[in-house]
Each structure stands twice: as structure tokens, then as C-alpha cells.
Design a protein around this motif. Structure first.
Motif, short mmCIF file in Angstrom:
data_model
loop_
_atom_site.label_atom_id
_atom_site.label_comp_id
_atom_site.label_asym_id
_atom_site.label_seq_id
_atom_site.Cartn_x
_atom_site.Cartn_y
_atom_site.Cartn_z
N SER A 260 27.26 23.31 17.74
CA SER A 260 27.41 22.19 16.71
C SER A 260 27.60 22.78 15.20
N GLY A 261 29.01 22.73 14.74
CA GLY A 261 29.31 23.34 13.42
C GLY A 261 30.31 24.32 13.59
N LEU A 262 31.63 24.09 13.59
CA LEU A 262 32.77 24.93 14.03
C LEU A 262 33.50 25.38 12.83
N ALA A 263 32.97 25.61 11.96
CA ALA A 263 33.60 26.51 10.66
C ALA A 263 33.65 28.04 11.26
N VAL A 264 34.18 28.98 10.53
CA VAL A 264 34.64 30.31 10.84
C VAL A 264 33.22 30.82 12.18
N MET A 265 31.95 30.56 11.37
CA MET A 265 30.95 31.09 12.37
C MET A 265 30.88 30.59 13.59
N GLY A 266 30.70 29.36 13.59
CA GLY A 266 30.35 28.65 14.86
C GLY A 266 31.58 28.68 15.90
N ARG A 267 32.77 28.43 15.22
CA ARG A 267 33.80 28.69 16.20
C ARG A 267 33.87 30.07 16.84
N ASP B 85 19.14 20.44 7.74
CA ASP B 85 18.32 19.58 8.23
C ASP B 85 18.92 18.03 8.68
N ALA B 86 19.98 17.59 8.16
CA ALA B 86 20.68 16.19 8.51
C ALA B 86 21.02 16.73 10.08
N VAL B 87 21.66 17.75 10.40
CA VAL B 87 21.92 17.93 12.03
C VAL B 87 20.87 17.96 12.58
N VAL C 255 25.90 25.09 10.59
CA VAL C 255 26.31 24.46 9.66
C VAL C 255 25.77 25.02 7.98
N LYS C 256 26.30 24.36 7.16
CA LYS C 256 25.85 25.09 5.98
C LYS C 256 24.42 25.01 5.77
N ALA C 257 23.60 25.96 5.39
CA ALA C 257 22.11 26.13 5.27
C ALA C 257 21.72 25.00 4.20
N GLY C 258 20.51 24.67 4.25
CA GLY C 258 19.77 23.55 3.13
C GLY C 258 20.01 22.27 3.79
N GLY D 211 18.58 34.69 12.50
CA GLY D 211 19.51 35.49 11.63
C GLY D 211 20.75 36.04 12.35
N VAL D 212 22.02 35.82 11.79
CA VAL D 212 23.20 36.33 12.67
C VAL D 212 24.16 37.19 11.52
N SER D 213 24.34 38.61 11.87
CA SER D 213 24.89 39.31 10.80
C SER D 213 26.07 39.93 11.64
N GLY D 214 27.01 40.02 10.43
CA GLY D 214 28.22 40.56 11.18
C GLY D 214 29.69 39.69 10.58
N GLY D 215 29.48 38.53 9.92
CA GLY D 215 30.53 37.84 9.48
C GLY D 215 31.13 37.22 10.69
N GLU D 216 32.65 36.93 10.25
CA GLU D 216 33.33 36.31 11.11
C GLU D 216 33.78 37.09 12.26
N GLU D 217 33.92 38.19 11.75
CA GLU D 217 34.42 39.37 13.26
C GLU D 217 33.25 39.56 13.97
N HIS E 150 30.83 20.71 19.11
CA HIS E 150 31.04 19.58 18.57
C HIS E 150 31.07 20.17 17.00
N ASN E 151 31.59 19.17 16.31
CA ASN E 151 31.81 19.38 14.74
C ASN E 151 31.72 17.93 14.12
N ARG E 152 31.09 17.81 12.92
CA ARG E 152 31.15 16.36 12.21
C ARG E 152 32.55 15.85 12.27
N THR E 153 33.31 16.67 11.72
CA THR E 153 34.88 16.23 11.53
C THR E 153 35.24 16.71 12.82
N GLU E 154 35.91 15.94 13.50
CA GLU E 154 36.35 16.26 14.95
C GLU E 154 37.53 16.94 15.09
#
Ligand code: NDP
Length: 477
Positions: free
Chosen positions: A8-15, A81-83, A74-77, A126-132, A31-35
């Protein structure tokens, strides 16, 4: 449900993580808040594997086999919590929520505790390595219960980067927030590495008299030796790049004000709380902060001081070799400080951090990946409770060999007015640790003078106070 994992959360990292799981043969519910993001993922990349598009958190949960594994990206912070609040009521004991975002480890500890009461495993990873990295293999630092790792670990091992020897760049770091803590320190070390590389560049340019393209060649040659690392490699790429619009070296058209998202700052804040001297990492954070203070920098314009004069060509190669020594020695110091912080965090939060294993999973996938991490691994293999990384016999020998050049570089930079806070803080740390006597004795005496804070003596046990404003006799405190 039939999906082994939900994202859930499909911006660059989640996708990209979702695609990575799917490419490894897992069925992934997304899943993503904005479908629209969910739709775009399935439309563009659906052919890569088995995806199940979920409209709502409930749909995602329904799509999952048990125990359910919901990864939130999703965005940290507050958004995290909301998700969590959306998913938690939909889950059953034994299910797990994995937070792959850049959470603060104290938030992760809080969330883990709350979900544990409900029987749900919360894995701060923790996930490191960025988008790639997320797509092709990140380095992953999961915390949470050992039980959760039994079921989740093999999946993370599949999607993770693989080190040169084929081993996956993931291990169970420790309970609750341990994974996010270690990711935080990773990022702090990354700040220090970048600062030291920046200082080396500045020295080669202003004192070595080299052009960015020439410095790119120097970095390329360093990258075939003990400094072999992703950050040195990309530095050479950046320095060799020419700006298309102006034809100038690219580095010369970039505004020299560095930004930060916060994990480096957290590393330093937590180090202060733990009483760990991470001076190299702190200088890296401060250097970014200083660069951004355009107001102070313009107020300081015209202040007295030397401007560097480039060395004669004949001496420039020898100088570059010295800078390599200084960079390597300073790097040993910043890793020493970061590993000290991890040891102190483990003691404070009751984690059993395997520092050798942590250095192993940083060998690929993450931003600080480097040949150097094999050396750290070897140091902890030889002595798992090594108190001071730079005192490992191998590193100590290398510093012994480098220190003449290191001192020379720091002295030269200082005389020529080139700021090198990373190199000089690292050298000061090294010299302070090996000093037989420190002026801390005087500090203690001053504290006793103005605040009756007492002192200990070198020659007998106990605490003492001198009656400074009376006859200066010594009393037992
Ligand atoms: P962002 O940090 O830009 O976050 C965007 C995602 O968060 C979108 O899916 C967005 O949904 C969702 N979101 C934001 N607020 C809410 C909310 N209140 N409720 C539900 N969903 C919300 O995405 P990234 O992919 O860059 O990063 C994801 C996480 O991974 C972050 O924690 C980041 O720090 C971490 N990370 C990022 C790295 C990187 O290189 N980018 C590297 C390693 C970790 P919507 O589409 O509906 O707006």
C-alpha cells in the motif's frame, strides 16, 4: 486470498518494490490512496507478474493469504500512522504490517508496541537503494519479532540485492525499531562519506589545480582500489558530466546549497542522546546546513584569510595520492563512529545487533555499498565485540601508514583556507582517542570551581571537591 504480499503506497518506492516482488514470482496485491496510481501500475507493468489491484484497504486484506503481509510504503510520519490505523482493524493475530518507509525508530518502537497488543507483528524495515534499488534489489534492514522474520525473511531475501558472494543483503536486524535505527545510522554514514568525497574534490580542485574532468579520472582510478564504492563511482560520473546549456562542467552550474531530508540529522541527535561522539557525521550534517545559509555566507564575504594557490603541476600527482590517504583514513573514522552508535543503541534498547552481519548487508543494494564493507565484516569476524573499529589491527595498520599524508593534507588545507571539516574532525577524533592525557582534567577542575561538580583523582578512588572560595583544601564529596 492468494497474494503473498500486499503493498500500500505506490509512489516510486512502493511501485518498484511491488514490481520487484512480482518479478520474483510472488502474487502482489497493490493499493494506493489515490487509485490512479494503482491503475497505472497494473496497466504499465501488469505483464511483469501477478498483480491484484485493490480499491480499498479491505480489498487488499481480502486478497492476501494468511498470515497476511501488508507492506506500507507511504510518506514517513503522520501519513504512516494514518495508514496503519486503516489496516490494523482489518488484521488478525499473526498477520504483519511492514513499514518500509524512512520512519524514525522511536516511532517504530511505539507502533510495534501498540500492534503487539493486538497480536499483529509490526516490522519496521529500512530500505536503502532508492528507486533503482527498490526495483532491482535493495539492501533491507528489517526489525520486528524473530517470528515475523521466519515468514517474511525468505521473501525479502528474494527481492534484496546480492553481494559479490551471492548472499542476500538482508538480515533480521533486531526487535522493534532496530531496523529503522540501523537504516538511520546507514544514512548518517552516507552523509559523512559524501562530505569526505566533497572535501577531496575541493582539495584536488583548489590546491591540486585539477579540472572537474581531471578529477573524474582521479576518482575513477581510486574506484579500482580500496575506495571502490558506489559513491566514488557516481562522483566520477557527475564530475565528467558537462552542462548541455552552457558547456560548463555540470558541477559548476549547480547551486552550492545542499539539502537534507532528516535521517542524517536524526543520527546526530540520537548520538547526542546516547553520548556517542559522531563528530564526522555531525560535521557532514552541519556542512550541508552551513552551505544553505546564503545570508551568513554573504555576510562573511570579504573576511580576511588566504585563497588557495594551486600547486605546480609537478607536485599535483603526489598531492592527489595524499588526498586519497586522507580520505581513506577519515572514512575509517566515520565508520568507527557510526558502528559505535549502533553498539550504543543496542545496549540502550536491548537489541542484539550483529555488526558484522550489518556490514555484510550493506555490501550491495544500498548507497554506501563498497569493497570497504568486506573489511569491516572481517574485523568483526575476527573480534565480534571489537570496541573500536579503527583499532582492528588491519585498520590500525592502514591508518598508521596514511597518517603522515592525512596530517599534511589537513595542515595544507588549513594554511590555504580550504574548509575540510570532515577530514579535520576525523583526525581530531583519532588524536583525541590516542592521547595519553586530555584537557578534560582541566574541564573537571573548572566545573568543580564554579559549580562544585566534583572530580575524581588519578591516584585514588572517590569523588572530591576543593574549597575554591575558602582555603582550597580538598574534601571528600
Ligand atoms: P513519498 O514519500 O513521496 O510518499 C508518497 C506516497 O505516500 C503516495 O503513495 C501517497 O499516496 C502516500 N500518502 C501520503 N500521505 C498519505 C495519507 N495520509 N494516507 C495514505 N497515503 C498517503 O513516496 P516515496 O515512494 O518516495 O517514499 C515512500 C517511503 O519510502 C517514504 O517513507 C520515504 O521516506 C521512503 N524511502 C524513499 C526513498 C527514495 O529514494 N525515494 C528511499 C528509501 C526510503 P497518494 O498517491 O494518494 O498521494
Amino acid at each position: 486470498g492468494s497474494a503473498q504480499i500486499g503493498v500500500s503506497g505506490l509512489a516510486v518506492m512502493g511501485r518498484n518494490l511491488a514490481r520487484n516482488f512480482a518479478r520474483q514470482g510472488y502474487t502482489v496485491a497493490v493499493h494506493n490512496r489515490t487509485e490512479s496510481r494503482t491503475k497505472a501500475l497494473v496497466e504499465e507493468f501488469g505483464a511483469e507478474g501477478e498483480f491484484i489491484a485493490a480499491h480499498t484497504p479491505q480489498d487488499l486484506v481480502t486478497a492476501l493469504e494468511r498470515p497476511r503481509r501488508v507492506m506500507i510504503m507511504v510518506k514517513a510520519g503522520a501519513p504512516t500512522d494514518a495508514v496503519i490505523e486503516e489496516f490494523a482493524p482489518l488484521l488478525e493475530p499473526g498477520d504483519m504490517i511492514i513499514d518500509g518507509g524512512n520512519a524514525h525508530f522511536l516511532d517504530t518502537r511505539r507502533r510495534e508496541k501498540a500492534l503487539r497488543e493486538q497480536g499483529v507483528h509490526f516490522v519496521g524495515a529500512g530500505v536503502s537503494g532508492g528507486e533503482e534499488g527498490a526495483l532491482n534489489g535493495p539492501s533491507i534492514m528489517p526489525g520486528g519479532s524473530a517470528e515475523s522474520y521466519e515468514s517474511l525473511g525468505p521473501m525479502l531475501e528474494k527481492i534484496s540485492a546480492k553481494a559479490g558472494d551471492g548472499s542476500p543483503c538482508v538480515t533480521h536486524i533486531g526487535t522493534d525499531g532496530a531496523g529503522h535505527f540501523v537504516k538511520m545510522v546507514h544514512n548518517g554514514i552516507e552523509y559523512a562519506d559524501m562530505q569526505l568525497i566533497g572535501e577531496a574534490y575541493q582539495l584536488l580542485r583548489d590546491i591540486g589545480g585539477r579540472s572537474p574532468a581531471e578529477i573524474a579520472e582521479i576518482f575513477r582510478s581510486w574506484n579500482t582500489g580500496r575506495l571502490d564504492s558506489y559513491l566514488i563511482e557516481i562522483t566520477a560520473e557527475v564530475l565528467a558530466h558537462t552542462d548541455a546549456a552552457t558547456g560548463a562542467p555540470f558541477v559548476d552550474v549547480v547551486l552550492d546549497q545542499a539539502e537534507q531530508k532528516g535521517t542524517g540529522r536524526w543520527t546526530v541527535q540520537i548520538a547526542l542522546d546516547l553520548g556517542v561522539p559522531v563528530s564526522g557525521i555531525a560535521e557532514a550534517v552541519f556542512a550541508r546546513s552551513l552551505s544553505g545559509h546564503a545570508d551568513l555566507r554573504s555576510a562573511a564575504e570579504g573576511l580576511a584569510g588566504p585563497r588557495p594557490t594551486p600547486l605546480p603541476k609537478a607536485e599535483a600527482d603526489a598531492f592527489a595520492a595524499k588526498v586519497e590517504q586522507a580520505l581513506y583514513a577519515s572514512k575509517i573514522v566515520s565508520y568507527t563512529q557510526g558502528f559505535h552508535e549502533m553498539a550504543a543503541g543496542a545496549a540502550e534498547y536491548d537489541w542484539h545487533l550483529d555488526l558484522g552481519a550489518i556490514s555484510s548487508i550493506w555490501r550491495a543494494g544500498c548507497i554506501i555499498r563498497a569493497a570497504f564493507l568486506d573489511r569491516i565484516r572481517a574485523a568483526y569476524d575476527a573480534k565480534p565485540d571489537l570496541p573500536l573499529l579503527l583499532a582492528d589491527p588491519g585498520f590500525a595498520r592502514e591508518i598508521a601508514a596514511a597518517q603522515g599524508d592525512w596530517r599534511d593534507v589537513v595542515a595544507t588545507a588549513s594554511l590555504q583556507g580550504v574548509p575540510i571539516p570532515g577530514f579535520s574532525a576525523a583526525l581530531a577524533y583519532y588524536d583525541a582517542l590516542r592521547s595519553p592525557r586530555l584537557p578534560a582534567a582541566l574541564t573537571q577542575a573548572q566545573r568543580d570551581f564554579f559549580g562544585a561538580h566534583t572530580y575524581r583523582r588519578t591516584d585514588r578512588e572517590g569523588s572530591f571537591h576543593t574549597l575554591w572560595s575558602a582555603d582550597r583544601t580538598e574534601t571528600d564529596a
